[in-house]
Design a protein around this motif. Sequence first.
Motif, mmCIF file in Angstrom:
data_model
loop_
_atom_site.group_PDB
_atom_site.id
_atom_site.type_symbol
_atom_site.label_atom_id
_atom_site.label_comp_id
_atom_site.label_asym_id
_atom_site.label_seq_id
_atom_site.Cartn_x
_atom_site.Cartn_y
_atom_site.Cartn_z
ATOM 1 N N ARG A 1 0.618 5.612 -3.107
ATOM 2 C CA ARG A 1 0.069 6.615 -2.832
ATOM 3 C C ARG A 1 0.855 7.405 -1.740
ATOM 4 O O ARG A 1 0.762 8.553 -1.479
ATOM 5 C CB ARG A 1 -1.456 6.772 -2.308
ATOM 6 C CG ARG A 1 -1.625 5.717 -1.063
ATOM 7 C CD ARG A 1 -3.017 5.493 -0.864
ATOM 8 N NE ARG A 1 -3.780 6.798 -0.173
ATOM 9 C CZ ARG A 1 -4.890 7.175 -1.039
ATOM 10 N NH1 ARG A 1 -5.427 6.297 -1.992
ATOM 11 N NH2 ARG A 1 -5.248 8.164 -0.866
ATOM 12 N N ASP B 1 0.939 -1.163 0.093
ATOM 13 C CA ASP B 1 0.090 0.049 0.087
ATOM 14 C C ASP B 1 0.767 1.217 0.052
ATOM 15 O O ASP B 1 0.372 2.339 -0.200
ATOM 16 C CB ASP B 1 -1.025 -0.049 1.180
ATOM 17 C CG ASP B 1 -2.126 -1.051 1.219
ATOM 18 O OD1 ASP B 1 -2.397 -1.147 0.034
ATOM 19 O OD2 ASP B 1 -2.417 -1.649 2.204
ATOM 20 N N GLU C 1 -9.067 3.394 5.452
ATOM 21 C CA GLU C 1 -9.790 3.054 4.359
ATOM 22 C C GLU C 1 -9.186 2.549 3.217
ATOM 23 O O GLU C 1 -9.652 2.195 2.271
ATOM 24 C CB GLU C 1 -10.733 4.075 4.105
ATOM 25 C CG GLU C 1 -10.223 5.515 3.670
ATOM 26 C CD GLU C 1 -9.431 6.383 4.655
ATOM 27 O OE1 GLU C 1 -8.916 7.377 4.363
ATOM 28 O OE2 GLU C 1 -9.631 5.833 5.869
ATOM 29 N N ASN C 2 -7.744 3.025 3.013
ATOM 30 C CA ASN C 2 -6.998 2.539 1.941
ATOM 31 C C ASN C 2 -6.223 1.494 2.327
ATOM 32 O O ASN C 2 -5.373 1.185 1.269
ATOM 33 C CB ASN C 2 -5.990 3.959 1.547
ATOM 34 C CG ASN C 2 -6.907 5.177 1.057
ATOM 35 O OD1 ASN C 2 -7.736 5.069 0.274
ATOM 36 N ND2 ASN C 2 -6.400 6.390 1.715
ATOM 37 N N ARG C 3 -6.311 0.736 3.180
ATOM 38 C CA ARG C 3 -5.606 -0.517 3.526
ATOM 39 C C ARG C 3 -6.003 -1.719 2.836
ATOM 40 O O ARG C 3 -7.064 -2.120 2.806
ATOM 41 C CB ARG C 3 -5.345 -0.720 5.080
ATOM 42 C CG ARG C 3 -4.538 0.332 5.810
ATOM 43 C CD ARG C 3 -4.643 0.210 7.094
ATOM 44 N NE ARG C 3 -3.907 -1.034 7.723
ATOM 45 C CZ ARG C 3 -4.119 -1.491 8.885
ATOM 46 N NH1 ARG C 3 -4.797 -0.775 9.833
ATOM 47 N NH2 ARG C 3 -3.657 -2.434 9.305
ATOM 48 N N SER C 4 -5.307 -2.421 2.099
ATOM 49 C CA SER C 4 -5.426 -3.649 1.516
ATOM 50 C C SER C 4 -5.878 -4.743 2.190
ATOM 51 O O SER C 4 -6.626 -5.569 1.725
ATOM 52 C CB SER C 4 -4.439 -4.021 0.381
ATOM 53 O OG SER C 4 -4.051 -2.978 -0.511
ATOM 54 N N ARG D 1 -9.288 -5.711 0.760
ATOM 55 C CA ARG D 1 -9.825 -4.807 -0.354
ATOM 56 C C ARG D 1 -10.144 -5.426 -1.654
ATOM 57 O O ARG D 1 -9.305 -6.295 -2.015
ATOM 58 C CB ARG D 1 -8.866 -3.435 -0.794
ATOM 59 C CG ARG D 1 -9.076 -2.526 0.461
ATOM 60 C CD ARG D 1 -8.133 -1.096 -0.179
ATOM 61 N NE ARG D 1 -8.662 -0.470 -1.016
ATOM 62 C CZ ARG D 1 -8.318 0.472 -1.712
ATOM 63 N NH1 ARG D 1 -7.082 0.728 -1.657
ATOM 64 N NH2 ARG D 1 -8.950 1.165 -2.473
ATOM 65 N N LEU E 1 -1.931 7.297 5.615
ATOM 66 C CA LEU E 1 -2.066 6.212 4.415
ATOM 67 C C LEU E 1 -3.832 6.028 4.865
ATOM 68 O O LEU E 1 -4.638 5.990 3.504
ATOM 69 C CB LEU E 1 -1.543 4.653 4.876
ATOM 70 C CG LEU E 1 -2.274 3.473 3.875
ATOM 71 C CD1 LEU E 1 -1.783 3.771 2.437
ATOM 72 C CD2 LEU E 1 -1.652 2.382 4.386
#
Length: 271
Positions: free
Chosen positions: A151, A115, A183-186, A226, A180
């Motif tokens: 990102r 990530d 909500e953006n963690r895989s 995700r 990070l």
Amino acid sequence: MNLAAILLLPRLLMGGAEPANAVKLETPRVQYRTNEASATRSPWIDANGWRIIREPGRSFVYHVTGEAAALAAAEAFTYRTDALIATDAAGADAFNHMLDFLGQIPSVDVTPVADFGVVDDKSDAAGELLNLLTRQNLLYKLEAAPDRSPRLNVRLGSKEYPSNELHNPNLLAHKIRSQLGDENRSLRIYGSEVVIARLATNSRLGRVYLLNYANRPVRGLRVRVRGAYANGEARVFGVADAQLEDWTRDGDATEFTVRELNAFAVIDLAR
């Protein structure tokens, strides 16, 4: 770099001397330390994944006894590394049980998910940060220089990550997690502080590795990945016919529960 489709299995070190250039790893385990802020004891995980990621292509050796040999074998398998395990008679038995389990896991060609990136300057401080990021199940890749594809890029000593922050690597790890955004963690794990997870994917499936560093089972472990997955197949060490429970899909994420996790499990998710 893809994980080889051919299974790379750990081996017992039988008798002879270990390779001169082999990196010695710690015994994988949990140590409970008294929390200075409360009367509780917080778990500290002795895990080697960050060291294996940091030195790709090296050979590694574990010196362990008893059931730790099984967890060492699972850890080496998870991080796809060449590993030798020196152990006692009880450890050899535990190792062989784990090796039988690992041999039943289908070979797949998958790539580890990251990530964000970390520019590793090879310092001890950077190593401690990598250790904490791994223990908190934050998925990163190591970079020689900042890469535009993730990102977030962490370059220690930069204006955003000044050297003085390395004096408190735990706080720095929390800062990175906040930047990070959960909500953006895989991959996220709920219900345990002693499980380290890894995620690798290809266009057809996702593979989740779950390592339990405690010496007792974790029950009711909730996993969030995700991506929209239609179903999953669980292989749990020591559990026959393991099933994933409470399967849900929420937007672009899939969640499920592992009822009982012993030392190791591999979960294959189909798109």
